[in-house]
Write an enzyme that holds these catalytic residues in place. Structure first.
Site, mmCIF file in Angstrom:
data_model
loop_
_atom_site.group_PDB
_atom_site.id
_atom_site.type_symbol
_atom_site.label_atom_id
_atom_site.label_comp_id
_atom_site.label_asym_id
_atom_site.label_seq_id
_atom_site.Cartn_x
_atom_site.Cartn_y
_atom_site.Cartn_z
ATOM 1 N N ASP A 1 0.838 -1.406 -0.116
ATOM 2 C CA ASP A 1 -0.129 0.108 -0.173
ATOM 3 C C ASP A 1 0.893 1.309 0.010
ATOM 4 O OD1 ASP A 1 -2.066 1.762 0.168
ATOM 5 O OD2 ASP A 1 -3.025 1.088 1.843
ATOM 6 N N ASP A 2 0.827 2.051 -0.888
ATOM 7 C CA ASP A 2 1.591 3.316 -1.047
ATOM 8 C C ASP A 2 2.856 2.982 -1.286
ATOM 9 O OD1 ASP A 2 -1.079 4.147 -0.724
ATOM 10 O OD2 ASP A 2 -0.435 5.654 0.819
ATOM 11 N N CYS B 1 -6.080 3.494 -3.849
ATOM 12 C CA CYS B 1 -6.540 2.380 -2.804
ATOM 13 C C CYS B 1 -7.484 1.615 -3.286
ATOM 14 C CB CYS B 1 -6.636 2.694 -1.523
ATOM 15 S SG CYS B 1 -5.146 3.376 -0.642
ATOM 16 N N ARG C 1 -7.369 -1.762 -6.073
ATOM 17 C CA ARG C 1 -7.647 -3.030 -5.425
ATOM 18 C C ARG C 1 -8.795 -3.690 -6.355
ATOM 19 N NH1 ARG C 1 -4.956 -3.049 -0.678
ATOM 20 N NH2 ARG C 1 -3.883 -1.187 -0.821
ATOM 21 N N LYS D 1 -5.473 -5.512 4.166
ATOM 22 C CA LYS D 1 -6.100 -4.406 3.974
ATOM 23 C C LYS D 1 -7.305 -4.947 2.593
ATOM 24 C CE LYS D 1 -6.279 0.094 1.709
ATOM 25 N NZ LYS D 1 -5.228 1.629 1.679
ATOM 26 N N HIS E 1 -10.737 -2.959 1.641
ATOM 27 C CA HIS E 1 -10.936 -1.684 0.907
ATOM 28 C C HIS E 1 -12.070 -1.743 -0.304
ATOM 29 C CE1 HIS E 1 -9.545 2.765 1.101
ATOM 30 N NE2 HIS E 1 -10.607 2.797 1.548
ATOM 31 N N SER F 1 -8.537 1.606 4.873
ATOM 32 C CA SER F 1 -7.263 2.056 5.120
ATOM 33 C C SER F 1 -6.907 2.296 6.592
ATOM 34 C CB SER F 1 -6.654 3.500 4.341
ATOM 35 O OG SER F 1 -6.908 3.328 3.134
ATOM 36 N N HIS G 1 1.510 2.276 4.357
ATOM 37 C CA HIS G 1 0.899 3.488 4.019
ATOM 38 C C HIS G 1 0.705 4.475 5.480
ATOM 39 C CE1 HIS G 1 -3.064 5.490 4.070
ATOM 40 N NE2 HIS G 1 -3.343 5.241 2.930
ATOM 41 N N ASP H 1 -0.236 -0.701 -4.929
ATOM 42 C CA ASP H 1 -1.472 -0.394 -5.400
ATOM 43 C C ASP H 1 -1.308 0.904 -6.077
ATOM 44 O OD1 ASP H 1 -1.007 1.319 -2.745
ATOM 45 O OD2 ASP H 1 -3.050 1.263 -2.523
ATOM 46 N N ASN H 2 -0.371 1.650 -5.643
ATOM 47 C CA ASN H 2 0.034 2.894 -6.264
ATOM 48 C C ASN H 2 1.153 3.701 -5.636
ATOM 49 O OD1 ASN H 2 -2.760 3.719 -3.901
ATOM 50 N ND2 ASN H 2 -0.716 4.781 -3.524
ATOM 51 N N LYS I 1 1.185 9.453 -5.582
ATOM 52 C CA LYS I 1 -0.166 8.849 -5.254
ATOM 53 C C LYS I 1 -1.122 9.923 -5.666
ATOM 54 C CE LYS I 1 -3.255 7.162 -1.393
ATOM 55 N NZ LYS I 1 -3.169 6.792 0.107
#
Ligand code: MG
Length: 491
Positions: free
Chosen positions: A41-42, A81, A85, A134, A136, A159, A237, A289-290, A310
């Protein structure tokens, strides 16, 4: 004008590609491998030692890259996010399945259970499926992992910053605002039920270890049957948190410590596969994810020099690391510079497991030939960069990327925050149209559209086709083939 992608691929790979391809094409060897999909994540493109990170090391991830394939032009479905996903699990552009942005704790929608997901496809082939971390894609029961193809789940429904502690402590948003939104404490969910609440940042410090131990246990319990494990880490994240095992261990502060713990986690999973005799018959995929949330300064990752981050469709937001290891099928030490995306994972796994694709239209393409070292393959010729609700912000073909005039987030010109406090961003900067040659200019700094009018025309044609199919809020186009998200009032 030839605008096919310029491809560079290792000589050893070219020489060995035919062998690997034919070997893996023998069906007896590729039936029902286990699949482990690790989703960060991130985490940015530049956050691994093998992609340029300094002041901490990621030896297990570097080993994963050395023993398999590393993609250098791999893009997430969208640079945020929930949308990202939805893309990875359905093989669709997120706007096709009605998911945009990041779902908040007061969201009344989720991934429509009528969409077919990776675990639903694999369950038809007798895979056991587990989700950890996660989610989401909707926190209401009807959207949780067990209703989307997973046999078991442990993790956070959204998140790790969506709670009063964080809004009060480090995001410059008042506790009153969080209360107005009626944000609860962060619930930890097992299967469909909340088992406890995370109340402090110290509670978050145990998440990476908890997810890892749960993953290792899942692998052990399923060593005698094919399995799909989706491990979606909450880190890195913000708010960052790390266990005592790694606190203060890097030379890059808390972010480096967190990355070291992520690397440890990957090492534990690789070790569990080896110890259970599963290493050879398991495809391990690691991606993000990003890109990094840059205005968090020393609590953000690195884009490795790509533009923006992001929440933005320039490459810093969208391009992510992707490593895959599958002994006997993926040649060790492969580097693939061709375009590919997280939305391609679903059709690739369908191909590997000889599964039918979802009945509804998807956007991913089968990139198995890239994994198998087919130097002539170019399965993904183009990519659509949608953002916000349904805005077509850019389109790419090969190394050419045409960015359309659009309002969007920029980090440039603002001082980043520090130690968990964010700096400012401009969410409504007006970007101008520009054509970028990502081969020469991966940082998207030089608009060359006046030199290549025929490239611009070809990319605009692709965009026009996309607008008919998926729409475009910027051009006020509806799109004929978008589907609805699930809503809590749906029956
Ligand atoms: Mg993210």
């Amino acid at each position: 004008m030839n605008i096919l992608p310029k491809v560079s691929i290792g000589l050893s790979l070219l020489m060995s590609g035919t062998y690997a391809f034919s070997q893996a094409n023998s069906k007896s060897k590729i039936i029902k491998p286990n699949i482990v999909l690790i989703f960060m994540d991130d985490m940015g493109y530049g956050d691994l030692s093998c992609s340029g990170a300094t002041q901490y090391k990621t030896p297990n991830l570097d080993r994963l890259a050395a023993q398999g394939i590393r993609f250098t032009n791999f893009v997430s479905a969208q640079a945020v996010c929930s949308a990202s996903r939805a893309g990875i699990l359905t093989g669709c552009y997120p706007n096709r399945v009605g998911i945009s942005g990041a779902l908040m704790p007061n969201a009344e929608i989720g991934l429509n259970p009528s969409e077919e997901t990776i675990p639903e496809i694999l369950k038809k082939q007798d895979y056991k499926t587990g989700a950890i971390g996660k989610w989401h894609l909707g926190h209401h029961r009807q959207f949780l992992p067990l209703q989307q193809g997973f046999d078991e789940y442990l993790g956070l429904p959204y998140s790790n910053d969506m709670w009063p502690v964080f809004f009060d402590g480090s995001r410059n948003v008042s506790k009153e605002y969080a209360r107005k939104l009626n944000y609860p404490e962060l619930p930890l969910i097992r299967n469909n039920d909340k088992i406890r609440e995370l109340k402090t940042l110290d509670d978050q410090a145990g998440l990476t270890t908890l997810y890892t131990e749960t993953a290792v246990d899942f692998i052990k319990r399923n060593k005698n049957n094919p399995f799909f494990l989706y491990l979606a880490h909450s880190m890195p994240h913000v708010p960052l948190a790390v266990s005592s095992k790694f606190k203060g261990k890097s030379e890059q502060g808390l972010y480096g410590d967190v990355m070291m713990e992520i690397d440890w986690s990957v090492g534990e999973i690789l070790k569990a596969l080896e110890q259970n005799g599963l290493e050879k018959n398991t495809l391990v995929i690691f991606t993000s994810d990003n890109g990094p949330w840059i205005n968090f300064g020393n609590h953000a990752g690195s884009t490795g020099g790509l533009r923006e981050g992001k929440g933005n469709s320039f490459e810093g937001g969208q391009r992510v690391p992707c490593l895959m290891k599958w002994p006997g099928h993926i040649q060790e030490g492969t580097v693939c510079n061709k375009l590919a995306s997280t939305i391609d994972i679903l059709p690739t796994l369908a191909s590997i497991t000889n599964s039918p694709l979802p009945e509804k239209k998807i956007d991913g393409v089968n990139i198995l030939p890239l994994l198998l070292g087919d130097g002539n393959a170019n399965p993904r010729e183009s990519f659509l960069y949608y953002y916000r609700k349904n805005s077509l912000e850019a389109v790419r073909k090969g190394d050419w990327k045409l960015v359309f005039a659009h309002p969007g987030r920029t980090y440039i010109g603002f001082k980043p925050g520090t130690d968990g406090f964010p700096g400012e961003v401009n969410e409504n900067f007006q970007f101008e149209e520009g054509l970028y040659d990502l081969r020469r200019d991966p940082g998207e700094r030089y608009d060359v559209k006046e030199y290549y009018p025929e490239v611009v025309a070809e990319l605009k044609k692709l965009a026009d086709e996309a607008r008919i199919d998926l729409g475009d809020d910027i051009q006020k186009a509806e799109g004929a083939n978008r589907r609805m998200p699930g809503r809590i009032n749906d029956n």
